[in-house]
Structures are given as structure tokens and as C-alpha cells.
Design an enzyme around this catalytic site. Structure first.
Site, PDB file in Angstrom:
ATOM      1  N   PHE A  47     -13.957  -1.180  16.461  1.00 24.15           N
ATOM      2  CA  PHE A  47     -14.330  -0.856  17.848  1.00 24.15           C
ATOM      3  C   PHE A  47     -15.843  -0.635  17.962  1.00 24.15           C
ATOM      4  O   PHE A  47     -16.476  -1.100  18.907  1.00 24.15           O
ATOM      5  CB  PHE A  47     -13.609   0.417  18.325  1.00 24.15           C
ATOM      6  CG  PHE A  47     -12.125   0.261  18.564  1.00 24.15           C
ATOM      7  CD1 PHE A  47     -11.544  -0.983  18.733  1.00 24.15           C
ATOM      8  CD2 PHE A  47     -11.300   1.384  18.640  1.00 24.15           C
ATOM      9  CE1 PHE A  47     -10.172  -1.116  18.957  1.00 24.15           C
ATOM     10  CE2 PHE A  47      -9.936   1.266  18.866  1.00 24.15           C
ATOM     11  CZ  PHE A  47      -9.367   0.020  19.023  1.00 24.15           C
ATOM     12  N   GLU A  75       4.044   1.774  -0.726  1.00 23.66           N
ATOM     13  CA  GLU A  75       4.891   1.992  -1.911  1.00 23.66           C
ATOM     14  C   GLU A  75       4.053   2.217  -3.164  1.00 23.66           C
ATOM     15  O   GLU A  75       4.466   2.938  -4.066  1.00 23.66           O
ATOM     16  CB  GLU A  75       5.859   0.823  -2.106  1.00 23.66           C
ATOM     17  CG  GLU A  75       6.848   0.623  -0.958  1.00 23.66           C
ATOM     18  CD  GLU A  75       7.892   1.732  -0.803  1.00 23.66           C
ATOM     19  OE1 GLU A  75       7.746   2.806  -1.413  1.00 23.66           O
ATOM     20  OE2 GLU A  75       8.860   1.507  -0.057  1.00 23.66           O
ATOM     21  N   GLY A 121      -1.828   0.108  23.053  1.00 19.06           N
ATOM     22  CA  GLY A 121      -2.888   1.091  22.789  1.00 19.06           C
ATOM     23  C   GLY A 121      -2.388   2.519  22.918  1.00 19.06           C
ATOM     24  O   GLY A 121      -3.148   3.473  22.813  1.00 19.06           O
ATOM     25  N   TYR A 139       0.833  -1.203   0.000  1.00 16.97           N
ATOM     26  CA  TYR A 139       0.000   0.000   0.000  1.00 16.97           C
ATOM     27  C   TYR A 139       0.878   1.267   0.000  1.00 16.97           C
ATOM     28  O   TYR A 139       0.716   2.145  -0.845  1.00 16.97           O
ATOM     29  CB  TYR A 139      -0.906  -0.035   1.228  1.00 16.97           C
ATOM     30  CG  TYR A 139      -1.898   1.100   1.334  1.00 16.97           C
ATOM     31  CD1 TYR A 139      -2.929   1.245   0.409  1.00 16.97           C
ATOM     32  CD2 TYR A 139      -1.817   2.028   2.380  1.00 16.97           C
ATOM     33  CE1 TYR A 139      -3.857   2.294   0.520  1.00 16.97           C
ATOM     34  CE2 TYR A 139      -2.736   3.060   2.495  1.00 16.97           C
ATOM     35  CZ  TYR A 139      -3.753   3.193   1.563  1.00 16.97           C
ATOM     36  OH  TYR A 139      -4.661   4.223   1.675  1.00 16.97           O
TER      37      TYR A 139
HETATM   38  N1  LIG Z   1     -10.251   6.214   4.684  1.00 16.28           N
HETATM   39  C1  LIG Z   1      -9.042   6.611   5.022  1.00 16.28           C
HETATM   40  O1  LIG Z   1      -8.758   6.827   6.208  1.00 16.28           O
HETATM   41  C2  LIG Z   1      -7.984   6.842   3.978  1.00 16.28           C
HETATM   42  C3  LIG Z   1      -6.718   7.284   4.396  1.00 16.28           C
HETATM   43  C4  LIG Z   1      -5.740   7.500   3.444  1.00 16.28           C
HETATM   44  C5  LIG Z   1      -6.010   7.326   2.101  1.00 16.28           C
HETATM   45  N2  LIG Z   1      -7.236   6.903   1.710  1.00 16.28           N
HETATM   46  C6  LIG Z   1      -7.464   6.693   0.272  1.00 16.28           C
HETATM   47  O2  LIG Z   1      -8.752   7.146  -0.115  1.00 16.28           O
HETATM   48  C7  LIG Z   1      -9.291   6.278  -1.123  1.00 16.28           C
HETATM   49  C8  LIG Z   1     -10.637   5.733  -0.678  1.00 16.28           C
HETATM   50  O3  LIG Z   1     -10.459   4.980   0.507  1.00 16.28           O
HETATM   51  P1  LIG Z   1     -11.680   4.396   1.341  1.00 16.28           P
HETATM   52  O4  LIG Z   1     -11.276   4.418   2.746  1.00 16.28           O
HETATM   53  O5  LIG Z   1     -12.924   5.067   0.952  1.00 16.28           O
HETATM   54  O6  LIG Z   1     -11.660   2.879   0.841  1.00 16.28           O
HETATM   55  P2  LIG Z   1     -12.787   1.969   0.140  1.00 16.28           P
HETATM   56  O7  LIG Z   1     -12.196   0.611   0.065  1.00 16.28           O
HETATM   57  O8  LIG Z   1     -14.089   2.120   0.833  1.00 16.28           O
HETATM   58  O9  LIG Z   1     -12.933   2.617  -1.309  1.00 16.28           O
HETATM   59  C9  LIG Z   1     -12.112   2.250  -2.383  1.00 16.28           C
HETATM   60  C10 LIG Z   1     -12.989   1.935  -3.578  1.00 16.28           C
HETATM   61  O10 LIG Z   1     -12.128   1.626  -4.692  1.00 16.28           O
HETATM   62  C11 LIG Z   1     -12.660   0.492  -5.363  1.00 16.28           C
HETATM   63  N3  LIG Z   1     -11.552  -0.126  -6.092  1.00 16.28           N
HETATM   64  C12 LIG Z   1     -10.409  -0.667  -5.586  1.00 16.28           C
HETATM   65  N4  LIG Z   1      -9.635  -1.145  -6.567  1.00 16.28           N
HETATM   66  C13 LIG Z   1     -10.278  -0.881  -7.733  1.00 16.28           C
HETATM   67  C14 LIG Z   1      -9.978  -1.139  -9.094  1.00 16.28           C
HETATM   68  N5  LIG Z   1      -8.843  -1.753  -9.461  1.00 16.28           N
HETATM   69  N6  LIG Z   1     -10.864  -0.749 -10.049  1.00 16.28           N
HETATM   70  C15 LIG Z   1     -12.024  -0.116  -9.699  1.00 16.28           C
HETATM   71  N7  LIG Z   1     -12.353   0.149  -8.414  1.00 16.28           N
HETATM   72  C16 LIG Z   1     -11.497  -0.236  -7.441  1.00 16.28           C
HETATM   73  C17 LIG Z   1     -13.249  -0.353  -4.264  1.00 16.28           C
HETATM   74  O11 LIG Z   1     -14.175  -1.319  -4.717  1.00 16.28           O
HETATM   75  C18 LIG Z   1     -13.880   0.714  -3.376  1.00 16.28           C
HETATM   76  O12 LIG Z   1     -15.189   1.009  -3.794  1.00 16.28           O
HETATM   77  C19 LIG Z   1      -8.253   5.177  -1.357  1.00 16.28           C
HETATM   78  O13 LIG Z   1      -7.445   5.540  -2.457  1.00 16.28           O
HETATM   79  C20 LIG Z   1      -7.421   5.207  -0.085  1.00 16.28           C
HETATM   80  O14 LIG Z   1      -6.101   4.768  -0.296  1.00 16.28           O
HETATM   81  C21 LIG Z   1      -8.239   6.639   2.617  1.00 16.28           C
END
Ligand SMILES: NC(=O)c1ccc[n+]([C@@H]2O[C@H](COP(=O)([O-])OP(=O)(O)OC[C@H]3O[C@@H](n4cnc5c(N)ncnc54)[C@H](O)[C@@H]3O)[C@@H](O)[C@H]2O)c1
Length: 325
Positions: free
Chosen positions: A206, A162, A222, A160
Site C-alpha cells: 500500500f 504447518e 477489504g 508456512y
Molecule cells: N513480519 C511479520 O509480520 C511476521 C509475522 C509472524 C512471524 N514472523 C516471523 O519472523 C521472522 C522474520 O520475519 P521477517 O518479516 O523479518 O521476514 P524477512 O524475510 O525479512 O526475514 C527473514 C530472514 O531469514 C533469512 N532466511 C530465510 N531462510 C533462510 C535459510 N534457510 N538460511 C538462512 N537464512 C534464511 C532471509 O534471507 C531473511 O533475511 C520469520 O521467522 C517470520 O516467520 C514475522
């Protein structure tokens, strides 16, 4: 610094991962603004339920596809030019790191290249959802964007961390060599309604445990800290960045830092639960502390988080409670 709204009625926006937790909230606000939104999702971690309310919405189209294979051809909604591409797709929870390692690497790398290529063709603004994980287990606290991070390149989280670092590098390469208008947001721990109860991240875990009266499973002592951001604040920050002319990277989150133990205790109180805490072994490479330096977001975008942890956790607990019944 006030950012003027740049994207609204008449603009076509592509949101990858649009059926996911954060992206589906983004889609809602873009549609409210009058944008035409096309979401591409393969549902690897997303859910139809997150976008079910948009089924009859003429401004919204869902395309089921894996963006790592490139955008499918001959899909009418994908043929016309986009004004902006928001690359939000990626599995993002610690359990996904071991369950979907190659999928995560591909969506951070191959998919990012495909989408940057499309942004170059369309003359679209390209916004990358990057992450605080780009800082790894940081030696600098709080983390400013100028910090290059401390990532174990062969550890369990590396797929993730990288992949996102590659995605940032690719984004800057297309900006420098092809003149693509880009923006990178480094998202810190975000929570809220539409998270999967079983996705392995601390807050949904949680809350589900507290509502079931089961023990809350805290990893390690924790004492490790996170700064938690309610999803509405994050969405506001991402849209400020999209509307601005900034390239970033720009951190987005809150500066309210708390230990995992305090978070678990607060969730027990707010859910009126009788659960207790149990302590499990610490997961590998789990960062010791995490807090964004938000100076850039504040000064360049006028970003201010508005929802405190108490209010945000209450709303999230209520959402989970309703789904349990
Ligand atoms: N939620 C957080 O705290 C957080 C923190 C840092 C970064 N992010 C980034 O924000 C974005 C959304 O995260 P989230 O928490 O909503 O996660 P999530 O898993 O709920 O949403 C990701 C979505 O991407 C879709 N997806 C994944 N691979 C795919 C592919 N190859 N083709 C088409 N769709 C694909 C999944 O089905 C999902 O609907 C991500 O890029 C994540 O890395 C989130």
C-alpha cells in the site's frame, strides 16, 4: 511483572535470518546491549542493506549460509558456545509461500532441528519466531495461545503455517525430552522500516502504491481485519521473552485491529497521496480476522506496545519515501 535483563555484555547470541526485516532490528538492540551477535543468513529474502551499518561493528559477524543445511563447520564465529539462539530465519510473506514453498518447509523443519540440537549441545536458550498463522483462519476471536487453530493443511499457505507448527512441536519436544531452555513467540502482523517494498505484504504494498500515486490493491471487500504492530514494539516483546524464564507460546503484537480497507485509506491520507482503492479477488485461505489476546504477554512479561498505528505508519512511510528518491 518486571523481567530483568538476562542477556547483555559478554553473551554470545546467534540470530538466524539476521539480515531480514524483524531480525535485523533485533540484532541492532542486542548489539546496543553489548552482546556479541552472529547472524546467519542466505539472503533468500534478506538484504545486505539492513545490516550495512554494522559492517565496522566488532560485536557483529555475518555468516552467509543456509541454516537448513546445518550450521557450517570450521567458521570461527560459529565454533564457540552460544548463550542464546534466536531462530528467526524464514521467508514470511504471502508471495514467498508460492515462490519458495520447499525452502519455507525446510527452514521451519530441518533447520529448526539442527538449531535445537546445537542449543542442546551449548546449553543455550532457544527462541523460536513462530506466527499468528499458526491459528490459520481462526474460529476464536481474539486468539489466545490456548486456541489450537484452523489451518488448511493442503492449502497454499500451509507450507508456512504447518512449518511453523512443526517448529513449535519440535521446540517443545527438545524442551521435554532434552531439557532445552526454550521460548516460543507467536508474532502477529508487524511492519516498519526495512520491509521490502515488493514483498507482497499489505503495508509495504500500500505504501509503495500510495507514494507512486498508483491505485491501492485491496483483496476481497477489504473488510478482513489485522492488528498491526510496529517493529520496535515487537522487538521489545521478543527481548522480554528472551530475558524471562517463560516457555510460551506467547502472542506478541498489538490489540489495535483494523480492516484492510481502513488501513489502505489511512495510508493514502498519511502519505498525502491521491491514489484510490481498487478491489482484487480475495486470496485463498486468507484469514478473515486477526487479533492477539495479549493477556499472557502483559501479565507474564509486562509487555505493553507503545507505538500507535498513526506514528508507526508515519515512520514507515518516511522510510519508504527516502528510498524512492
Ligand atoms: N513480519 C511479520 O509480520 C511476521 C509475522 C509472524 C512471524 N514472523 C516471523 O519472523 C521472522 C522474520 O520475519 P521477517 O518479516 O523479518 O521476514 P524477512 O524475510 O525479512 O526475514 C527473514 C530472514 O531469514 C533469512 N532466511 C530465510 N531462510 C533462510 C535459510 N534457510 N538460511 C538462512 N537464512 C534464511 C532471509 O534471507 C531473511 O533475511 C520469520 O521467522 C517470520 O516467520 C514475522
Amino acid at each position: 511483572m518486571a523481567v530483568e535483563r538476562r542477556y547483555g555484555e559478554g553473551h554470545r547470541i546467534l540470530v538466524t535470518g539476521g539480515a531480514g526485516f524483524v531480525p535485523s532490528h533485533l540484532v541492532d538492540v542486542l548489539v546496543e546491549r553489548g552482546c556479541t551477535v552472529v547472524a546467519v543468513d542466505n539472503f533468500v529474502t534478506g538484504s545486505e542493506e539492513n545490516i550495512a551499518h554494522l559492517r565496522e561493528q566488532p560485536l557483529f559477524t555475518l555468516v552467509k549460509a543456509d541454516v537448513s543445511d546445518g550450521l557450517p563447520e570450521h567458521v570461527p564465529a560459529l565454533v564457540e558456545r552460544f548463550d542464546a539462539i534466536l531462530h528467526m530465519a524464514s521467508p514470511a510473506s504471502p508471495t514467498d509461500f508460492s515462490a519458495l514453498p520447499v525452502e519455507i518447509l525446510r527452514v521451519g523443519s530441518v533447520a529448526t532441528l539442527h538449531l535445537l540440537e546445537r542449543a542442546a549441545e551449548d546449553g543455550a536458550r532457544f527462541l523460536l519466531a513462530s506466527t499468528s498463522e499458526a491459528y490459520g483462519d481462526p474460529h476464536v476471536h481474539p486468539q489466545p495461545e490456548s486456541y489450537w487453530g484452523n489451518v488448511n493443511p493442503v492449502g497454499v499457505r500451509s507450507v508456512y503455517d504447518e512449518a511453523k507448527r512443526f517448529a513449535e512441536a519440535a521446540t517443545m519436544a527438545y524442551h521435554r525430552s532434552r531439557g532445552v531452555d526454550v521460548a516460543i513467540v507467536r508474532i502477529f502482523n508487524t511492519y516498519g522500516p526495512r520491509m521490502r517494498p515488493d514483498d507482497g505484504r499489505a503495508i509495504p504494498t500500500f505504501i509503495s502504491q500510495a507514494l507512486r500515486g498508483a491505485p491501492l490493491t485491496v483483496h476481497g471487500s477489504g473488510d478482513q481485519t489485522r492488528s498491526i504492530c510496529y517493529v520496535d514494539d515487537l522487538v521489545r516483546g521478543i527481548l522480554l521473552l528472551l530475558d524471562s524464564a517463560e516457555t510460551g507460546p506467547i502472542n506478541c503484537g498489538t490489540e489495535h485491529e483494523m480492516s484492510m480497507r481502513d488501513l489502505a485509506t489511512r495510508i493514502i491520507e498519511l502519505s498525502d497521496s491521491r491514489s484510490e482503492l481498487v478491489f482484487l479477488p480475495r486470496t485463498a485461505d486468507d484469514p478473515e480476522m486477526r487479533r492477539p489476546d495479549l493477556t499472557r504477554a502483559r501479565t507474564l512479561l509486562g509487555y505493553r506496545p507503545e507505538v500507535g498505528p498513526e506514528e508507526g505508519l508515519r515512520r514507515t512511510i518516511e522510510h519508504f519515501r527516502q528510498r524512492l528518491h
